[in-house]
Write a protein that holds these residues in place. Structure first.
Motif, mmCIF file in Angstrom:
data_model
loop_
_atom_site.group_PDB
_atom_site.id
_atom_site.type_symbol
_atom_site.label_atom_id
_atom_site.label_comp_id
_atom_site.label_asym_id
_atom_site.label_seq_id
_atom_site.Cartn_x
_atom_site.Cartn_y
_atom_site.Cartn_z
ATOM 1 N N LYS A 111 0.815 -1.217 0.000
ATOM 2 C CA LYS A 111 0.000 0.000 0.000
ATOM 3 C C LYS A 111 0.848 1.267 0.000
ATOM 4 O O LYS A 111 0.397 2.319 -0.471
ATOM 5 N N THR A 112 2.054 1.176 0.507
ATOM 6 C CA THR A 112 2.915 2.364 0.598
ATOM 7 C C THR A 112 3.772 2.581 -0.645
ATOM 8 O O THR A 112 4.544 3.547 -0.686
ATOM 9 N N ILE A 113 3.645 1.723 -1.643
ATOM 10 C CA ILE A 113 4.459 1.869 -2.855
ATOM 11 C C ILE A 113 4.045 3.140 -3.596
ATOM 12 O O ILE A 113 2.881 3.300 -3.956
ATOM 13 N N PRO A 114 4.967 4.065 -3.834
ATOM 14 C CA PRO A 114 4.612 5.280 -4.586
ATOM 15 C C PRO A 114 4.466 4.978 -6.077
ATOM 16 O O PRO A 114 5.277 4.254 -6.661
ATOM 17 N N LEU A 115 3.435 5.534 -6.669
ATOM 18 C CA LEU A 115 3.195 5.340 -8.098
ATOM 19 C C LEU A 115 3.482 6.595 -8.913
ATOM 20 O O LEU A 115 4.043 6.523 -10.003
ATOM 21 N N TYR A 116 3.089 7.740 -8.367
ATOM 22 C CA TYR A 116 3.230 8.969 -9.157
ATOM 23 C C TYR A 116 3.126 10.175 -8.235
ATOM 24 O O TYR A 116 2.346 10.172 -7.281
ATOM 25 N N ARG A 117 3.941 11.183 -8.523
ATOM 26 C CA ARG A 117 3.840 12.459 -7.814
ATOM 27 C C ARG A 117 3.149 13.475 -8.723
ATOM 28 O O ARG A 117 3.540 13.648 -9.878
ATOM 29 N N SER A 154 2.116 20.572 -14.048
ATOM 30 C CA SER A 154 1.743 20.438 -15.456
ATOM 31 C C SER A 154 0.629 19.424 -15.681
ATOM 32 O O SER A 154 0.069 19.353 -16.778
ATOM 33 N N ASP A 155 0.310 18.638 -14.664
ATOM 34 C CA ASP A 155 -0.739 17.623 -14.818
ATOM 35 C C ASP A 155 -2.136 18.219 -14.831
ATOM 36 O O ASP A 155 -3.101 17.539 -15.186
ATOM 37 N N LYS A 156 -2.251 19.459 -14.397
ATOM 38 C CA LYS A 156 -3.549 20.131 -14.299
ATOM 39 C C LYS A 156 -4.459 19.367 -13.337
ATOM 40 O O LYS A 156 -4.153 19.267 -12.163
ATOM 41 N N ASN A 157 -5.571 18.792 -13.825
ATOM 42 C CA ASN A 157 -6.498 18.182 -12.860
ATOM 43 C C ASN A 157 -6.784 16.706 -13.100
ATOM 44 O O ASN A 157 -7.567 16.110 -12.366
ATOM 45 N N ILE A 158 -6.175 16.092 -14.112
ATOM 46 C CA ILE A 158 -6.443 14.678 -14.397
ATOM 47 C C ILE A 158 -5.130 13.953 -14.690
ATOM 48 O O ILE A 158 -4.309 14.429 -15.476
ATOM 49 N N VAL A 159 -4.957 12.796 -14.038
ATOM 50 C CA VAL A 159 -3.820 11.912 -14.306
ATOM 51 C C VAL A 159 -4.362 10.490 -14.401
ATOM 52 O O VAL A 159 -5.245 10.108 -13.626
ATOM 53 N N ILE A 160 -3.850 9.728 -15.357
ATOM 54 C CA ILE A 160 -4.259 8.337 -15.525
ATOM 55 C C ILE A 160 -3.113 7.429 -15.096
ATOM 56 O O ILE A 160 -1.986 7.575 -15.563
ATOM 57 N N ILE A 161 -3.417 6.501 -14.189
ATOM 58 C CA ILE A 161 -2.436 5.495 -13.780
ATOM 59 C C ILE A 161 -2.876 4.153 -14.347
ATOM 60 O O ILE A 161 -3.955 3.652 -14.020
ATOM 61 N N ASP A 162 -2.048 3.600 -15.213
ATOM 62 C CA ASP A 162 -2.359 2.351 -15.892
ATOM 63 C C ASP A 162 -2.001 1.166 -15.002
ATOM 64 O O ASP A 162 -1.125 1.248 -14.140
ATOM 65 N N MET A 163 -2.682 0.033 -15.226
ATOM 66 C CA MET A 163 -2.406 -1.145 -14.406
ATOM 67 C C MET A 163 -0.989 -1.669 -14.636
ATOM 68 O O MET A 163 -0.382 -2.256 -13.733
ATOM 69 N N MET A 164 -0.429 -1.459 -15.826
ATOM 70 C CA MET A 164 0.947 -1.873 -16.067
ATOM 71 C C MET A 164 1.913 -1.089 -15.188
ATOM 72 O O MET A 164 2.934 -1.618 -14.737
ATOM 73 N N GLN A 165 1.587 0.164 -14.936
ATOM 74 C CA GLN A 165 2.406 0.974 -14.035
ATOM 75 C C GLN A 165 2.355 0.412 -12.619
ATOM 76 O O GLN A 165 3.365 0.398 -11.904
ATOM 77 N N MET A 166 1.185 -0.066 -12.219
ATOM 78 C CA MET A 166 1.051 -0.674 -10.891
ATOM 79 C C MET A 166 1.848 -1.971 -10.801
ATOM 80 O O MET A 166 2.527 -2.230 -9.798
ATOM 81 N N ILE A 167 1.767 -2.788 -11.854
ATOM 82 C CA ILE A 167 2.483 -4.069 -11.841
ATOM 83 C C ILE A 167 3.987 -3.840 -11.782
ATOM 84 O O ILE A 167 4.707 -4.507 -11.025
ATOM 85 N N ARG A 168 4.487 -2.889 -12.571
ATOM 86 C CA ARG A 168 5.923 -2.600 -12.556
ATOM 87 C C ARG A 168 6.371 -2.113 -11.180
ATOM 88 O O ARG A 168 7.453 -2.466 -10.703
ATOM 89 N N ALA A 169 5.527 -1.298 -10.540
ATOM 90 C CA ALA A 169 5.885 -0.792 -9.211
ATOM 91 C C ALA A 169 5.953 -1.923 -8.192
ATOM 92 O O ALA A 169 6.836 -1.934 -7.320
ATOM 93 N N VAL A 170 5.046 -2.890 -8.307
ATOM 94 C CA VAL A 170 5.068 -4.036 -7.388
ATOM 95 C C VAL A 170 6.299 -4.891 -7.636
ATOM 96 O O VAL A 170 6.979 -5.327 -6.688
ATOM 97 N N PHE A 171 6.630 -5.135 -8.888
ATOM 98 C CA PHE A 171 7.803 -5.952 -9.212
ATOM 99 C C PHE A 171 9.103 -5.272 -8.785
ATOM 100 O O PHE A 171 10.094 -5.947 -8.491
ATOM 101 N N ASP A 172 9.113 -3.939 -8.772
ATOM 102 C CA ASP A 172 10.308 -3.235 -8.298
ATOM 103 C C ASP A 172 10.555 -3.508 -6.813
ATOM 104 O O ASP A 172 11.699 -3.475 -6.348
ATOM 105 N N VAL A 173 9.478 -3.778 -6.088
ATOM 106 C CA VAL A 173 9.603 -4.077 -4.658
ATOM 107 C C VAL A 173 9.891 -5.554 -4.432
ATOM 108 O O VAL A 173 10.753 -5.931 -3.642
#
Length: 207
Positions: free
Chosen positions: A41-47, A51-70
């Motif tokens: 739960k504490t894995i950071p995905l994105y800051r 420039s992002d304004k008000n919408i950011v999309i986090i893809d599931m592949m980004q989540m999987i890569r973050a988990v594998f990094d841990v």
């Protein structure tokens, strides 16, 4: 099965500007080990960037890569939606009383004019006189016996139609306006997912 982690991305998450979006915020996590869940739960995905304004999309592949990094030994199973919409909520400016009153007057006068013009177009007063004469046998210029209940019924009907009395909901069923707003929001979300998600767009010359 001991190393299997189930991740279900949330549909929409609200964060403040400059916040760090973690996996625990962007998705629901299920695993046999409670300690592993707390760590994931504490894995950071994105800051969030200005420039992002008000919408950011986090893809599931980004989540999987973050988990594998841990921990690359985990078996990650993704369920549910494939993206999470991150909505950056900025501090809202307070609306002045003068602006509120002005908007309220404009809406009130505009709505009243629309209703009156509609009744004038369909000759509602003449219809009321004709109905009153048919029922009572008397011809009057102002059939208040019909006009007053009709006016009250018009207001009550609008309250029942929109299913709201000010901020109070009459019942749990959504009003037609809420259904249309929901469908509109779904269309907006689909558009945002397709156009804001950089992972789903690949230029022709991208290797």
């Amino acid at each position: 099965m001991a190393n299997t982690v189930f991740i279900k991305p949330r549909h929409r998450v609200q964060v403040k500007p400059g916040a760090v979006v973690t996996l625990g915020q962007a998705a629901q996590i299920a695993a046999p080990d409670g300690g592993l869940i707390r760590r994931l739960k504490t894995i950071p995905l994105y800051r969030i960037q200005p420039s992002d304004k008000n919408i950011v999309i986090i893809d599931m592949m980004q989540m999987i890569r973050a988990v594998f990094d841990v921990d690359s030994s985990l078996d990650v199973q993704m369920i549910g939606p494939s993206q999470t919409i991150i909505e950056v909520v900025y501090e809202k400016r307070k609306v002045s009383t003068a602006s509120f009153v002005l908007v309220w007057l404009l809406l009130f006068v505009g709505s009243a004019m629309a209703i009156m013009n509609f009744h004038e177009d369909v000759s509602m007063q003449r219809v009321h006189r004709h109905l009153y004469e048919m029922v009572t046998g008397q011809a009057v210029d102002k059939p208040l016996l019909l006009q007053i209940p009709y006016s009250l019924g018009l207001g009550i009907g609008m309250i029942l139609f929109f299913n709201h009395w000010f901020r109070k909901r009459i019942n749990e069923e959504p009003s037609p306006l809420e259904v249309e707003m929901f469908n509109y929001q779904q269309s907006i979300d689909q558009y945002v997912i397709l156009h804001e998600n950089k992972e789903s767009l690949r230029p022709l010359d991208d290797a």
